[in-house]
Write a protein that holds these residues in place. Structure first.
Motif, PDB file in Angstrom:
ATOM      1  N   ARG A 111       2.128   6.249 -19.729  1.00  0.00           N
ATOM      2  CA  ARG A 111       2.291   6.614 -18.324  1.00  0.00           C
ATOM      3  C   ARG A 111       3.666   7.238 -18.120  1.00  0.00           C
ATOM      4  N   PRO A 112       3.739   8.443 -17.520  1.00  0.00           N
ATOM      5  CA  PRO A 112       5.055   9.070 -17.324  1.00  0.00           C
ATOM      6  C   PRO A 112       5.890   8.319 -16.290  1.00  0.00           C
ATOM      7  N   GLU A 113       7.196   8.406 -16.459  1.00  0.00           N
ATOM      8  CA  GLU A 113       8.110   7.813 -15.471  1.00  0.00           C
ATOM      9  C   GLU A 113       8.072   8.586 -14.160  1.00  0.00           C
ATOM     10  N   ARG A 114       7.922   9.901 -14.290  1.00  0.00           N
ATOM     11  CA  ARG A 114       7.954  10.752 -13.090  1.00  0.00           C
ATOM     12  C   ARG A 114       6.928  11.866 -13.202  1.00  0.00           C
ATOM     13  N   HIS A 115       6.389  12.212 -12.034  1.00  0.00           N
ATOM     14  CA  HIS A 115       5.552  13.401 -11.922  1.00  0.00           C
ATOM     15  C   HIS A 115       6.326  14.447 -11.126  1.00  0.00           C
ATOM     16  N   VAL A 116       6.250  15.683 -11.587  1.00  0.00           N
ATOM     17  CA  VAL A 116       6.900  16.809 -10.914  1.00  0.00           C
ATOM     18  C   VAL A 116       5.809  17.775 -10.490  1.00  0.00           C
ATOM     19  N   PHE A 117       5.662  17.943  -9.185  1.00  0.00           N
ATOM     20  CA  PHE A 117       4.652  18.854  -8.653  1.00  0.00           C
ATOM     21  C   PHE A 117       5.346  20.147  -8.219  1.00  0.00           C
ATOM     22  N   VAL A 118       5.011  21.226  -8.898  1.00  0.00           N
ATOM     23  CA  VAL A 118       5.610  22.529  -8.602  1.00  0.00           C
ATOM     24  C   VAL A 118       4.574  23.345  -7.838  1.00  0.00           C
ATOM     25  N   CYS A 119       4.908  23.695  -6.606  1.00  0.00           N
ATOM     26  CA  CYS A 119       3.957  24.491  -5.808  1.00  0.00           C
ATOM     27  C   CYS A 119       3.819  25.881  -6.428  1.00  0.00           C
ATOM     28  N   THR A 120       2.590  26.278  -6.689  1.00  0.00           N
ATOM     29  CA  THR A 120       2.328  27.623  -7.214  1.00  0.00           C
ATOM     30  C   THR A 120       1.341  28.367  -6.313  1.00  0.00           C
ATOM     31  N   GLN A 121       1.307  27.952  -5.057  1.00  0.00           N
ATOM     32  CA  GLN A 121       0.371  28.550  -4.087  1.00  0.00           C
ATOM     33  C   GLN A 121       0.693  30.022  -3.828  1.00  0.00           C
ATOM     34  N   SER A 122      -0.350  30.842  -3.807  1.00  0.00           N
ATOM     35  CA  SER A 122      -0.201  32.235  -3.373  1.00  0.00           C
ATOM     36  C   SER A 122      -1.074  32.457  -2.146  1.00  0.00           C
ATOM     37  N   ARG A 123      -0.742  33.506  -1.398  1.00  0.00           N
ATOM     38  CA  ARG A 123      -1.522  33.878  -0.218  1.00  0.00           C
ATOM     39  C   ARG A 123      -1.585  35.399  -0.150  1.00  0.00           C
ATOM     40  N   PRO A 124      -2.535  35.917   0.602  1.00  0.00           N
ATOM     41  CA  PRO A 124      -2.619  37.382   0.708  1.00  0.00           C
ATOM     42  C   PRO A 124      -1.348  37.969   1.324  1.00  0.00           C
ATOM     43  N   PRO A 125      -1.006  39.199   0.954  1.00  0.00           N
ATOM     44  CA  PRO A 125       0.184  39.848   1.535  1.00  0.00           C
ATOM     45  C   PRO A 125       0.103  39.850   3.068  1.00  0.00           C
ATOM     46  N   GLY A 126       1.226  39.562   3.697  1.00  0.00           N
ATOM     47  CA  GLY A 126       1.269  39.562   5.148  1.00  0.00           C
ATOM     48  C   GLY A 126       0.810  38.283   5.804  1.00  0.00           C
TER      49      GLY A 126
END
Ligand code: FES
Length: 107
Positions: A3-18
């Motif tokens: 079991r990891p000591e820590r979880h790191v969540f990196v947002c990689t969300q994209s959205r349409p231009p504008g």
């Protein structure tokens, strides 16, 4: 796998231009995510830290955003050059990086 000591969540969300909320993808999160994976590899922390690419964490205007558990620390406007510091101070020593923490107005 231990079991990891820590979880790191990196947002990689994209959205349409504008899109009115923009996204962490527009602000360079791909490079930040790559750097987390690189640092993990260089430091051989696979048994202690789990890095996860995730969707939107909420405060999009402050991105790229990174959330670390179990502390529930949200980092804002993370750049590639900040990742080594997050490893040095938080992920390896348990001291969140105060200068990168998201402001209370957002999180
Ligand atoms: S797009 Fe990254 S927090 Fe919303």
């Amino acid at each position: 796998m231990p079991r990891p000591e820590r979880h790191v969540f990196v947002c990689t969300q994209s959205r349409p231009p504008g899109h009115p909320r923009t996204s962490c993808a527009e602000r360079g999160c791909a490079a930040v995510y790559e750097e987390f994976l690189w640092q993990m590899q260089q430091r051989n922390l696979f048994n202690r830290v789990q890095v996860v690419a995730t969707g939107c964490l909420g405060p999009c205007s402050e991105g790229p955003n990174v959330l670390v558990y179990p502390e529930g620390v949200m980092y804002a406007k993370v750049g590639r050059g900040d990742v080594a510091t997050i490893f040095d101070e938080h992920l390896e020593q348990g001291r969140p990086v105060q200068r990168l923490r998201m402001g209370a107005d957002f999180w």
